[in-house]
Design a protein around this motif. Structure first.
Motif, PDB file in Angstrom:
ATOM      1  N   THR A  49       0.870  -1.173   0.000  1.00  0.00           N
ATOM      2  CA  THR A  49       0.000   0.000   0.000  1.00  0.00           C
ATOM      3  C   THR A  49       0.902   1.216   0.000  1.00  0.00           C
ATOM      4  O   THR A  49       1.780   1.339   0.858  1.00  0.00           O
ATOM      5  CB  THR A  49      -0.905   0.022   1.243  1.00  0.00           C
ATOM      6  OG1 THR A  49      -1.744  -1.131   1.232  1.00  0.00           O
ATOM      7  CG2 THR A  49      -1.751   1.279   1.280  1.00  0.00           C
ATOM      8  N   LEU A  50       0.700   2.086  -0.970  1.00  0.00           N
ATOM      9  CA  LEU A  50       1.490   3.313  -1.071  1.00  0.00           C
ATOM     10  C   LEU A  50       0.643   4.513  -0.698  1.00  0.00           C
ATOM     11  O   LEU A  50      -0.452   4.691  -1.232  1.00  0.00           O
ATOM     12  CB  LEU A  50       1.965   3.525  -2.508  1.00  0.00           C
ATOM     13  CG  LEU A  50       3.260   2.888  -2.957  1.00  0.00           C
ATOM     14  CD1 LEU A  50       3.509   3.216  -4.414  1.00  0.00           C
ATOM     15  CD2 LEU A  50       4.425   3.318  -2.113  1.00  0.00           C
ATOM     16  N   LEU A  51       1.157   5.323   0.203  1.00  0.00           N
ATOM     17  CA  LEU A  51       0.546   6.609   0.538  1.00  0.00           C
ATOM     18  C   LEU A  51       1.533   7.673   0.097  1.00  0.00           C
ATOM     19  O   LEU A  51       2.745   7.507   0.254  1.00  0.00           O
ATOM     20  CB  LEU A  51       0.304   6.707   2.045  1.00  0.00           C
ATOM     21  CG  LEU A  51      -0.570   5.612   2.651  1.00  0.00           C
ATOM     22  CD1 LEU A  51      -0.592   5.729   4.173  1.00  0.00           C
ATOM     23  CD2 LEU A  51      -1.970   5.666   2.084  1.00  0.00           C
ATOM     24  N   VAL A  52       1.024   8.753  -0.465  1.00  0.00           N
ATOM     25  CA  VAL A  52       1.899   9.800  -0.973  1.00  0.00           C
ATOM     26  C   VAL A  52       1.527  11.157  -0.389  1.00  0.00           C
ATOM     27  O   VAL A  52       0.370  11.409  -0.052  1.00  0.00           O
ATOM     28  CB  VAL A  52       1.879   9.869  -2.525  1.00  0.00           C
ATOM     29  CG1 VAL A  52       2.447   8.581  -3.119  1.00  0.00           C
ATOM     30  CG2 VAL A  52       0.488  10.136  -3.068  1.00  0.00           C
ATOM     31  N   ALA A  53       2.541  12.004  -0.270  1.00  0.00           N
ATOM     32  CA  ALA A  53       2.360  13.402   0.150  1.00  0.00           C
ATOM     33  C   ALA A  53       2.461  14.236  -1.113  1.00  0.00           C
ATOM     34  O   ALA A  53       3.511  14.301  -1.742  1.00  0.00           O
ATOM     35  CB  ALA A  53       3.433  13.805   1.152  1.00  0.00           C
ATOM     36  N   GLU A  54       1.355  14.852  -1.480  1.00  0.00           N
ATOM     37  CA  GLU A  54       1.283  15.593  -2.736  1.00  0.00           C
ATOM     38  C   GLU A  54       1.474  17.078  -2.493  1.00  0.00           C
ATOM     39  O   GLU A  54       0.826  17.671  -1.640  1.00  0.00           O
ATOM     40  CB  GLU A  54      -0.076  15.347  -3.388  1.00  0.00           C
ATOM     41  CG  GLU A  54      -0.237  15.981  -4.726  1.00  0.00           C
ATOM     42  CD  GLU A  54      -1.566  15.619  -5.365  1.00  0.00           C
ATOM     43  OE1 GLU A  54      -1.591  15.542  -6.590  1.00  0.00           O
ATOM     44  OE2 GLU A  54      -2.553  15.408  -4.639  1.00  0.00           O
ATOM     45  N   GLY A  55       2.396  17.670  -3.251  1.00  0.00           N
ATOM     46  CA  GLY A  55       2.628  19.106  -3.173  1.00  0.00           C
ATOM     47  C   GLY A  55       2.318  19.765  -4.500  1.00  0.00           C
ATOM     48  O   GLY A  55       1.961  19.098  -5.474  1.00  0.00           O
TER      49      GLY A  55
END
Length: 148
Positions: A49-55
């Protein structure tokens, strides 16, 4: 603070770049490919499971979670296999937000704990996980945080 969300297929090129940066940080050479990431994150049997921090300019970091189990106790868990924030985004709480999102995800999957390992020399990461409520459980070091 950038939003934390589950990764989508279109994030994979940036996640691949971040995974290569993490490997380089540890003095390793990453060999993971986009095809392998797609298979393991979005294939018929997802493994990660990949979680990403989007900027505003792309992804600032990611967390990769893998299932764990303590079968003898019937206890589900997750391993925080990777946590990485790019150099330009460090010190802004993104790592902490990714950890909190990882803990929330694990809890939503019925997990009672999350584990994470660090390099023996990475004192900064060890302090970070202790500050996030993880307890050291092995000398190599490996940490665990129990979930409510």
């Amino acid at each position: 603070m950038p939003p934390i969300r589950p990764a989508v297929k279109s994030d994979l090129p940036m996640v691949l770049d971040l995974a290569h940066a993490l490997a380089a940080y540890h003095g390793d050479t990453a060999t993971v490919t986009r095809a392998a990431l797609e298979r393991d994150c979005f294939g018929p049997t997802p493994w990660v499971t990949l979680l990403v921090a989007e900027g505003a300019t792309g992804l600032h970091g990611y967390a990769a979670l893998c299932p764990r189990m303590q079968l003898q106790f019937g206890a589900r868990g997750m391993d925080l296999h990777h946590l990485f924030v790019c150099d330009t985004a460090r010190g802004r709480g993104i790592g902490r937000a990714l950890v909190e999102a990882a803990l929330d995800h694990a809890q939503s999957q019925g997990c009672s704990y999350v584990t994470v390992g660090t390099d023996t020399k990475n004192r900064r990461a060890q302090g970070f996980y202790r500050a996030a409520g993880f307890d050291q459980i092995t000398p190599d070091p490996r940490f665990r945080r129990r979930l409510a």
